[in-house]
Design an enzyme around this catalytic site. Structure first.
Site, PDB file in Angstrom:
ATOM      1  N   TYR A 261      26.113  46.909  44.723  1.00 60.73           N
ATOM      2  CA  TYR A 261      27.104  46.083  44.033  1.00 60.73           C
ATOM      3  C   TYR A 261      27.428  44.828  44.843  1.00 60.73           C
ATOM      4  O   TYR A 261      27.496  43.718  44.304  1.00 60.73           O
ATOM      5  CB  TYR A 261      28.357  46.920  43.801  1.00 60.73           C
ATOM      6  CG  TYR A 261      29.435  46.254  42.989  1.00 60.73           C
ATOM      7  CD1 TYR A 261      29.286  46.084  41.610  1.00 60.73           C
ATOM      8  CD2 TYR A 261      30.612  45.824  43.583  1.00 60.73           C
ATOM      9  CE1 TYR A 261      30.279  45.494  40.854  1.00 60.73           C
ATOM     10  CE2 TYR A 261      31.616  45.225  42.833  1.00 60.73           C
ATOM     11  CZ  TYR A 261      31.447  45.057  41.468  1.00 60.73           C
ATOM     12  OH  TYR A 261      32.445  44.464  40.718  1.00 60.73           O
TER      13      TYR A 261
ATOM     14  N   LYS B 117      26.854  40.974  43.674  1.00 60.99           N
ATOM     15  CA  LYS B 117      27.999  40.073  43.531  1.00 60.99           C
ATOM     16  C   LYS B 117      27.975  38.934  44.551  1.00 60.99           C
ATOM     17  O   LYS B 117      28.476  37.836  44.273  1.00 60.99           O
ATOM     18  CB  LYS B 117      29.299  40.864  43.642  1.00 60.99           C
ATOM     19  CG  LYS B 117      29.549  41.808  42.460  1.00 60.99           C
ATOM     20  CD  LYS B 117      29.687  41.051  41.151  1.00 60.99           C
ATOM     21  CE  LYS B 117      30.184  41.937  40.020  1.00 60.99           C
ATOM     22  NZ  LYS B 117      30.338  41.190  38.754  1.00 60.99           N
TER      23      LYS B 117
END
Length: 299
Positions: free
Chosen positions: A170, A174
């Protein structure tokens, strides 16, 4: 006059949480909304049109205009179709809010290839694909001599900016979104497009159960605090703001500063000379900011 009167927005992941808050506030400020949502679980599995339809129904109950779009944002053709859907339905596109995302958290050594691929696909490619097709539309408009005052608002994460453990997939996705935002801002300025990103802190299904919050803390994590900033960034008033990463929640908004040049030492072709040199530049460099650094703790 409402600050987004007559503007047309796509909100990906618009059926729940932050996306829902963005769509509703934009609608209240006069925007016409394409509510994009697959209706999947937080881990990306399954699909359900109901969340997007519920938001569309809420907007129409406010006498606003909205449609459902269930395109997979990480599918190249589907992302193109989503942009076309906005233009064909409402005659134009002014705002793209890339909010769709999934989580599959685990420590690095436990992360599977499937979990890595899924998170990178939805969070990173699922931001790039809609942005690519929207940018192509705006470039076409600009080259045709039509005025463009467009906005892209991406969603990054504190997990990426400040390296939260247990989220290598993640955080990588991001962090890519954050850097991609700055590059896109530089590339698209010539066409009248601004590109910014948010690192939000909000209580949604993706964060539910991580910690016991007080009522005051929960209120400060209400997605509407973030939606207010998104709506302003989507408006003509934000024309001069681009290439910025904003941290946002009910305690305030700030600009997250990107990588900066630090201390330097002369280069050498002899690695045996580097012991003291590297020790010195590390000594005089700032520590990496942490995800729970004091400046972003609650008052």
């Amino acid at each position: 006059m409402k600050i987004c009167e007559g503007r047309v927005a796509i909100v990906t992941g618009g059926g729940r949480g932050l996306g829902r808050a963005h769509a509703l506030m934009l609608a209240r400020q006069g925007a016409k909304i394409v509510v994009n949502d697959l209706g999947s679980a937080a881990n990306g599995l399954g699909n359900d049109v109901a969340p997007a339809q519920d938001v569309v129904n809420e907007i129409r109950a406010l006498c606003g205009e909205a449609i459902v779009d269930t395109s997979d944002v990480a599918d190249w053709s589907a992302a193109s179709g989503m942009v076309q859907n906005a233009v064909e339905t409402f005659g134009r596109l002014d705002i793209l809010i890339n909010n769709a995302g999934i989580l599959r958290d685990s420590m690095l050594v436990n992360t599977t290839e499937a979990d890595w691929d899924a998170v990178i696909r939805v969070n990173l490619k699922g931001t790039f694909a809609p942005m690519h097709h929207a940018a192509a539309y705006w470039r076409e408009q600009s080259k045709a001599g039509k005025p463009v005052d467009a906005r892209v608002i991406n969603t990054t994460s504190h997990s990426a900016l400040y390296a939260n453990i247990g989220q290598t997939n993640y955080a990588a996705a991001k962090a890519g979104v954050a850097t991609m935002t700055i590059v896109a801002a530089r590339e698209l300025a010539r066409y009248g497009v601004t590109v910014n990103a948010l690192a939000p802190r909000a209580e949604t299904r993706m964060t539910h159960g991580l910690k016991e919050w007080t009522p005051e803390q929960l209120e400060r994590r209400n997605p509407e605090w973030i939606a207010a900033l998104v709506t302003w960034l989507a408006s003509p008033a934000s024309r001069g703001v681009s290439g910025r990463i904003f941290e946002a929640w009910g305690y305030g908004y700030s600009v997250a500063e990107s990588w900066q040049h630090g201390p330097i030492t002369p280069a050498t072709k002899n690695p045996e000379e580097l012991d003291q040199a590297i020790a010195d530049i590390i000594k005089f460099s700032r520590k990496n900011a942490g995800i729970d650094r004091d400046s972003w703790l609650e008052p």
